[in-house]
Design a protein around this motif. Structure first.
Motif, PDB file in Angstrom:
ATOM      1  N   THR A 156       0.859  -1.111  -0.010  1.00 20.02           N
ATOM      2  CA  THR A 156       0.023   0.276   0.065  1.00 20.02           C
ATOM      3  C   THR A 156       0.926   1.247  -0.115  1.00 20.02           C
ATOM      4  O   THR A 156       0.529   2.267  -0.554  1.00 20.02           O
ATOM      5  N   ALA A 157       2.018   1.314   0.855  1.00 22.15           N
ATOM      6  CA  ALA A 157       2.848   2.380   0.606  1.00 22.15           C
ATOM      7  C   ALA A 157       3.300   2.796  -0.517  1.00 22.15           C
ATOM      8  O   ALA A 157       3.665   3.814  -0.934  1.00 22.15           O
ATOM      9  N   VAL A 158       3.812   1.839  -1.327  1.00 23.83           N
ATOM     10  CA  VAL A 158       4.368   1.877  -2.548  1.00 23.83           C
ATOM     11  C   VAL A 158       3.361   2.527  -3.749  1.00 23.83           C
ATOM     12  O   VAL A 158       3.721   3.635  -4.243  1.00 23.83           O
ATOM     13  N   LEU A 159       1.968   2.156  -3.200  1.00 25.03           N
ATOM     14  CA  LEU A 159       1.156   2.743  -4.084  1.00 25.03           C
ATOM     15  C   LEU A 159       1.030   4.205  -3.710  1.00 25.03           C
ATOM     16  O   LEU A 159       0.871   5.092  -4.581  1.00 25.03           O
ATOM     17  N   ASP A 160       1.062   4.525  -2.498  1.00 23.41           N
ATOM     18  CA  ASP A 160       0.921   5.923  -1.780  1.00 23.41           C
ATOM     19  C   ASP A 160       1.982   6.906  -2.405  1.00 23.41           C
ATOM     20  O   ASP A 160       1.624   7.884  -3.019  1.00 23.41           O
ATOM     21  N   LEU A 161       3.086   6.100  -2.297  1.00 21.43           N
ATOM     22  CA  LEU A 161       4.457   7.294  -2.634  1.00 21.43           C
ATOM     23  C   LEU A 161       4.477   7.360  -4.102  1.00 21.43           C
ATOM     24  O   LEU A 161       4.850   8.437  -4.581  1.00 21.43           O
ATOM     25  N   ASP A 162       4.043   6.260  -4.917  1.00 19.57           N
ATOM     26  CA  ASP A 162       3.958   6.579  -6.234  1.00 19.57           C
ATOM     27  C   ASP A 162       3.071   7.630  -7.011  1.00 19.57           C
ATOM     28  O   ASP A 162       3.388   8.294  -7.944  1.00 19.57           O
ATOM     29  N   GLN A 163       2.121   8.009  -6.063  1.00 21.40           N
ATOM     30  CA  GLN A 163       1.116   9.128  -6.468  1.00 21.40           C
ATOM     31  C   GLN A 163       1.955  10.404  -5.842  1.00 21.40           C
ATOM     32  O   GLN A 163       1.027  11.501  -6.234  1.00 21.40           O
ATOM     33  N   LEU A 180      -3.661  11.457   1.263  1.00 24.47           N
ATOM     34  CA  LEU A 180      -3.366  10.091   0.907  1.00 24.47           C
ATOM     35  C   LEU A 180      -3.305   9.160   2.149  1.00 24.47           C
ATOM     36  O   LEU A 180      -3.626   7.866   2.158  1.00 24.47           O
ATOM     37  N   THR A 181      -2.781   9.807   3.313  1.00 22.09           N
ATOM     38  CA  THR A 181      -2.615   8.978   4.564  1.00 22.09           C
ATOM     39  C   THR A 181      -3.788   9.070   5.325  1.00 22.09           C
ATOM     40  O   THR A 181      -4.367   8.127   5.485  1.00 22.09           O
ATOM     41  N   VAL A 182      -4.062  10.314   5.969  1.00 23.69           N
ATOM     42  CA  VAL A 182      -5.128  10.738   6.923  1.00 23.69           C
ATOM     43  C   VAL A 182      -6.669  10.206   6.343  1.00 23.69           C
ATOM     44  O   VAL A 182      -7.355   9.789   6.856  1.00 23.69           O
ATOM     45  N   LEU A 183      -6.586  11.214   5.324  1.00 22.97           N
ATOM     46  CA  LEU A 183      -8.122  11.256   4.496  1.00 22.97           C
ATOM     47  C   LEU A 183      -8.496   9.526   4.078  1.00 22.97           C
ATOM     48  O   LEU A 183      -9.518   9.467   3.838  1.00 22.97           O
ATOM     49  N   LEU A 184      -7.418   8.997   3.282  1.00 21.20           N
ATOM     50  CA  LEU A 184      -7.690   7.905   2.510  1.00 21.20           C
ATOM     51  C   LEU A 184      -7.934   6.601   3.685  1.00 21.20           C
ATOM     52  O   LEU A 184      -8.466   5.705   3.392  1.00 21.20           O
TER      53      LEU A 184
END
Length: 206
Positions: A156-163, A180-184
């Motif tokens: 999941t972190a990879v997906l987050d940082l890719d954005q 991406l972290t708190v709201l998602l």
């Protein structure tokens, strides 16, 4: 743009924008008259980040000011910027890392995963307290139980940082990191619940 346009595009009331200007959270605009100023896209991005930190992350005005100052100070260091925005790096340089019960369990999990995690990361305390609570209720749960979940979290972190790769602007990245972290996070938890319901139906019928 005038302050009224800045308010319209950001969704933040003009009175709140003026408060942020007085508090030094938002830099002043370019003066065009004695009582008027022009604001640009940089102000709009900064305003969105302020709202994300206060409304989404729940920071106080003072804490937000410190984070924004630190983000500007470490603009070239994206890892440091993200750490500050997500709470994994202390704004206060005198802050001591947490060393309470369960710390050794968290350290073992981090070592097993090969993760580079700040001693100040609030997630450390969440994991430690969760394991302690499970054990107090008689659950046979150790840090090793969390390894498969940690592996999924890594994906999941990879997906987050890719954005975050499509912009070099530190303020824009910081804003997106909060969202991406708190709201998602509530949506990710909801997806897990839906997947559990589906798996139960497949295994047990329904």
């Amino acid at each position: 743009m005038r302050i009224s346009e800045l308010s319209r595009r950001s969704g933040v009331p003009s009175a709140t924008i003026k408060f942020y200007l007085r508090e030094g959270l938002l830099p002043p605009g370019r003066a065009t008259a004695a009582t008027q100023a022009e604001y640009g896209e940089a102000h709009l991005r900064r305003l969105r980040l302020i709202r994300a930190l206060i409304a989404v992350r729940g920071l106080t005005v003072n804490a937000t000011r410190e984070v924004l100052s630190a983000v500007s100070e470490h603009e070239a260091d994206m890892h440091q910027v993200l750490g500050l925005v997500l709470g994994a790096r202390p704004v206060d340089k005198d802050e001591e890392p947490d060393d309470g019960p369960g710390t050794s369990d968290v350290n073992a999990l981090v070592a097993q995963m090969g993760w580079q995690i700040s001693e100040y990361a609030p997630a450390r305390r969440v994991i430690a307290e969760t394991l302690e609570s499970l054990r107090s209720l008689g659950a046979d749960c150790t840090w090793r139980t969390l390894i498969p979940y940690a592996e999924l979290a890594q994906q999941t972190a990879v997906l987050d940082l890719d954005q975050l790769k499509d912009t070099d602007d530190s303020v824009a990245r910081a804003e997106r990191a909060v969202l991406l972290t708190v709201l998602l996070e509530p949506a990710l938890l909801a997806l897990r619940r839906m997947a559990q319901e589906h798996e139960s139906a497949v295994r047990h019928g329904g």
